[in-house]
Motif scaffolding. Structure first.
Motif, PDB file in Angstrom:
ATOM      1  N   PRO A   1     -54.511  65.921 -48.477  1.00  0.00           N
ATOM      2  CA  PRO A   1     -53.886  65.135 -49.553  1.00  0.00           C
ATOM      3  C   PRO A   1     -54.226  63.602 -49.627  1.00  0.00           C
ATOM      4  O   PRO A   1     -54.951  63.119 -48.318  1.00  0.00           O
ATOM      5  CB  PRO A   1     -52.585  65.184 -48.972  1.00  0.00           C
ATOM      6  CG  PRO A   1     -52.436  65.579 -47.551  1.00  0.00           C
ATOM      7  CD  PRO A   1     -53.769  66.238 -47.373  1.00  0.00           C
ATOM      8  N   PRO A   2     -53.952  63.061 -50.624  1.00  0.00           N
ATOM      9  CA  PRO A   2     -54.473  61.308 -50.636  1.00  0.00           C
ATOM     10  C   PRO A   2     -53.836  60.666 -49.383  1.00  0.00           C
ATOM     11  O   PRO A   2     -52.514  60.968 -49.389  1.00  0.00           O
ATOM     12  CB  PRO A   2     -53.975  61.079 -52.108  1.00  0.00           C
ATOM     13  CG  PRO A   2     -53.846  62.220 -52.761  1.00  0.00           C
ATOM     14  CD  PRO A   2     -53.408  63.252 -51.941  1.00  0.00           C
ATOM     15  N   THR A   3     -54.477  59.676 -49.141  1.00  0.00           N
ATOM     16  CA  THR A   3     -53.687  58.829 -48.303  1.00  0.00           C
ATOM     17  C   THR A   3     -53.214  57.555 -48.790  1.00  0.00           C
ATOM     18  O   THR A   3     -54.014  56.959 -49.448  1.00  0.00           O
ATOM     19  CB  THR A   3     -54.969  58.541 -46.985  1.00  0.00           C
ATOM     20  OG1 THR A   3     -55.345  59.543 -46.375  1.00  0.00           O
ATOM     21  CG2 THR A   3     -54.189  57.580 -45.857  1.00  0.00           C
ATOM     22  N   HIS A   4     -52.106  57.247 -48.537  1.00  0.00           N
ATOM     23  CA  HIS A   4     -51.438  56.065 -49.064  1.00  0.00           C
ATOM     24  C   HIS A   4     -50.899  55.221 -48.009  1.00  0.00           C
ATOM     25  O   HIS A   4     -50.171  55.344 -47.226  1.00  0.00           O
ATOM     26  CB  HIS A   4     -50.435  56.489 -49.954  1.00  0.00           C
ATOM     27  CG  HIS A   4     -50.699  57.211 -51.195  1.00  0.00           C
ATOM     28  ND1 HIS A   4     -50.422  58.657 -51.328  1.00  0.00           N
ATOM     29  CD2 HIS A   4     -50.996  56.754 -52.330  1.00  0.00           C
ATOM     30  CE1 HIS A   4     -51.018  59.187 -52.355  1.00  0.00           C
ATOM     31  NE2 HIS A   4     -51.382  57.833 -53.176  1.00  0.00           N
ATOM     32  N   LEU A   5     -51.871  53.900 -47.964  1.00  0.00           N
ATOM     33  CA  LEU A   5     -51.451  52.940 -46.923  1.00  0.00           C
ATOM     34  C   LEU A   5     -50.104  52.437 -47.013  1.00  0.00           C
ATOM     35  O   LEU A   5     -49.586  52.139 -48.307  1.00  0.00           O
ATOM     36  CB  LEU A   5     -52.370  52.029 -46.880  1.00  0.00           C
ATOM     37  CG  LEU A   5     -53.903  52.446 -46.281  1.00  0.00           C
ATOM     38  CD1 LEU A   5     -54.711  51.221 -46.417  1.00  0.00           C
ATOM     39  CD2 LEU A   5     -53.536  52.971 -44.708  1.00  0.00           C
ATOM     40  N   PRO A   6     -49.475  51.895 -45.980  1.00  0.00           N
ATOM     41  CA  PRO A   6     -48.104  51.226 -46.536  1.00  0.00           C
ATOM     42  C   PRO A   6     -48.294  50.001 -47.006  1.00  0.00           C
ATOM     43  O   PRO A   6     -49.230  49.169 -46.725  1.00  0.00           O
ATOM     44  CB  PRO A   6     -47.266  51.268 -45.008  1.00  0.00           C
ATOM     45  CG  PRO A   6     -48.433  51.485 -44.012  1.00  0.00           C
ATOM     46  CD  PRO A   6     -49.483  52.191 -44.643  1.00  0.00           C
ATOM     47  N   ASP A   7     -47.296  49.483 -47.764  1.00  0.00           N
ATOM     48  CA  ASP A   7     -47.484  48.295 -48.207  1.00  0.00           C
ATOM     49  C   ASP A   7     -47.382  46.950 -47.379  1.00  0.00           C
ATOM     50  O   ASP A   7     -46.389  47.169 -46.645  1.00  0.00           O
ATOM     51  CB  ASP A   7     -46.464  48.382 -49.612  1.00  0.00           C
ATOM     52  CG  ASP A   7     -46.799  47.021 -50.572  1.00  0.00           C
ATOM     53  OD1 ASP A   7     -48.079  46.529 -50.334  1.00  0.00           O
ATOM     54  OD2 ASP A   7     -45.971  46.691 -51.344  1.00  0.00           O
ATOM     55  N   ASP A   8     -47.957  46.207 -47.428  1.00  0.00           N
ATOM     56  CA  ASP A   8     -47.850  44.869 -46.549  1.00  0.00           C
ATOM     57  C   ASP A   8     -47.943  43.697 -47.776  1.00  0.00           C
ATOM     58  O   ASP A   8     -49.164  43.259 -47.963  1.00  0.00           O
ATOM     59  CB  ASP A   8     -49.065  44.951 -45.591  1.00  0.00           C
ATOM     60  CG  ASP A   8     -48.694  43.722 -44.786  1.00  0.00           C
ATOM     61  OD1 ASP A   8     -47.685  43.014 -44.837  1.00  0.00           O
ATOM     62  OD2 ASP A   8     -49.742  43.546 -43.780  1.00  0.00           O
ATOM     63  N   PRO A   9     -47.071  43.611 -48.334  1.00  0.00           N
ATOM     64  CA  PRO A   9     -47.004  42.649 -49.664  1.00  0.00           C
ATOM     65  C   PRO A   9     -47.436  41.003 -49.371  1.00  0.00           C
ATOM     66  O   PRO A   9     -48.071  40.258 -50.165  1.00  0.00           O
ATOM     67  CB  PRO A   9     -45.750  42.700 -50.347  1.00  0.00           C
ATOM     68  CG  PRO A   9     -44.844  43.098 -49.335  1.00  0.00           C
ATOM     69  CD  PRO A   9     -45.778  43.552 -48.427  1.00  0.00           C
ATOM     70  N   GLU A  10     -47.050  40.532 -48.257  1.00  0.00           N
ATOM     71  CA  GLU A  10     -47.260  39.298 -47.795  1.00  0.00           C
ATOM     72  C   GLU A  10     -48.656  38.653 -47.843  1.00  0.00           C
ATOM     73  O   GLU A  10     -48.965  37.735 -48.610  1.00  0.00           O
ATOM     74  CB  GLU A  10     -46.748  38.916 -46.204  1.00  0.00           C
ATOM     75  CG  GLU A  10     -45.013  38.812 -46.311  1.00  0.00           C
ATOM     76  CD  GLU A  10     -44.517  38.616 -45.087  1.00  0.00           C
ATOM     77  OE1 GLU A  10     -45.028  37.701 -44.329  1.00  0.00           O
ATOM     78  OE2 GLU A  10     -43.609  39.074 -44.981  1.00  0.00           O
ATOM     79  N   PRO A  11     -49.728  39.567 -47.164  1.00  0.00           N
ATOM     80  CA  PRO A  11     -51.113  38.991 -47.229  1.00  0.00           C
ATOM     81  C   PRO A  11     -51.688  38.780 -49.096  1.00  0.00           C
ATOM     82  O   PRO A  11     -52.141  37.835 -49.330  1.00  0.00           O
ATOM     83  CB  PRO A  11     -52.009  39.841 -46.535  1.00  0.00           C
ATOM     84  CG  PRO A  11     -50.997  40.595 -45.552  1.00  0.00           C
ATOM     85  CD  PRO A  11     -49.719  40.393 -46.341  1.00  0.00           C
ATOM     86  N   ARG A  12     -51.195  39.784 -49.597  1.00  0.00           N
ATOM     87  CA  ARG A  12     -51.492  39.806 -51.074  1.00  0.00           C
ATOM     88  C   ARG A  12     -51.077  38.730 -51.585  1.00  0.00           C
ATOM     89  O   ARG A  12     -51.364  38.176 -52.671  1.00  0.00           O
ATOM     90  CB  ARG A  12     -51.129  41.162 -51.397  1.00  0.00           C
ATOM     91  CG  ARG A  12     -51.508  41.389 -52.933  1.00  0.00           C
ATOM     92  CD  ARG A  12     -51.269  42.997 -53.512  1.00  0.00           C
ATOM     93  NE  ARG A  12     -49.762  43.249 -53.377  1.00  0.00           N
ATOM     94  CZ  ARG A  12     -49.168  44.228 -52.570  1.00  0.00           C
ATOM     95  NH1 ARG A  12     -49.880  44.737 -51.837  1.00  0.00           N
ATOM     96  NH2 ARG A  12     -47.707  44.526 -52.733  1.00  0.00           N
ATOM     97  N   GLU A  13     -49.600  38.507 -51.362  1.00  0.00           N
ATOM     98  CA  GLU A  13     -49.069  37.370 -52.248  1.00  0.00           C
ATOM     99  C   GLU A  13     -49.576  36.070 -51.751  1.00  0.00           C
ATOM    100  O   GLU A  13     -49.838  35.196 -52.482  1.00  0.00           O
ATOM    101  CB  GLU A  13     -47.320  37.435 -51.797  1.00  0.00           C
ATOM    102  CG  GLU A  13     -46.855  38.661 -52.718  1.00  0.00           C
ATOM    103  CD  GLU A  13     -45.322  39.047 -51.985  1.00  0.00           C
ATOM    104  OE1 GLU A  13     -44.695  38.064 -51.060  1.00  0.00           O
ATOM    105  OE2 GLU A  13     -44.807  39.699 -52.417  1.00  0.00           O
ATOM    106  N   LEU A  14     -49.642  35.977 -50.423  1.00  0.00           N
ATOM    107  CA  LEU A  14     -50.438  34.323 -50.016  1.00  0.00           C
ATOM    108  C   LEU A  14     -51.736  34.308 -50.814  1.00  0.00           C
ATOM    109  O   LEU A  14     -51.887  33.169 -51.133  1.00  0.00           O
ATOM    110  CB  LEU A  14     -50.591  34.534 -48.392  1.00  0.00           C
ATOM    111  CG  LEU A  14     -49.234  34.501 -47.720  1.00  0.00           C
ATOM    112  CD1 LEU A  14     -49.550  34.619 -46.191  1.00  0.00           C
ATOM    113  CD2 LEU A  14     -48.623  32.990 -47.979  1.00  0.00           C
TER     114      LEU A  14
END
Length: 137
Positions: free
Chosen positions: A12-25
């Motif tokens: 099945p596809p692998t979906h990494l958990p979301d870690d929004p802080e680095p993306r937002e920074l």
């Protein structure tokens, strides 16, 4: 997001958990080095460092940043149940840091003449996500 069963029996596809802080920074203009220092497991921060270094002609530095992001991403993928192969969809935004780092590693390897690594990483990117390979070039 629709979940589709692979009729050929692939993983099945692998979906990494979301870690929004680095993306937002990063989106708000924080220097990638500062984001990587605060979130050293963020493949996205390392991929951005690799892209910035490559764009400024620092290819070996780009290679090192990309390799770090790639390995951080492999660690995350394994923690998420990935067994060494199978889809890592570009459409799932948290996967993009790893995929960008993998692309950056292929690009830097090609630039320094490390053709086996370029071929391996390019193939791995396409096998993981054709959409990522097409989007990133």
């Amino acid at each position: 997001m629709a979940i589709h069963k692979d009729l050929l029996g692939g993983p099945p596809p692998t979906h990494l958990p979301d870690d929004p802080e680095p993306r937002e920074l990063l989106a708000n203009g924080t220097a990638p080095a500062d984001v990587a220092a605060k979130y050293p497991t963020s493949s996205l921060a390392w991929a951005q460092l690799a892209d910035d270094a490559f764009e400024n002609g620092r290819v070996v530095e780009s290679y090192a940043y990309a390799r770090t992001g790639y390995h951080r991403g492999l660690d995350s993928l394994r923690r998420s149940g990935w067994k060494g192969h199978g889809p890592v969809p570009w459409e799932h935004e948290p996967n993009r840091g790893f995929l960008r780092a993998l692309h950056a590693l292929a690009r830097a390897a090609q630039a320094i003449g490390e053709n086996e690594e370029y071929e391996r990483c390019s193939g791995f990117l396409r096998d993981s996500s054709a959409a990522a390979a097409d989007t990133l070039g």
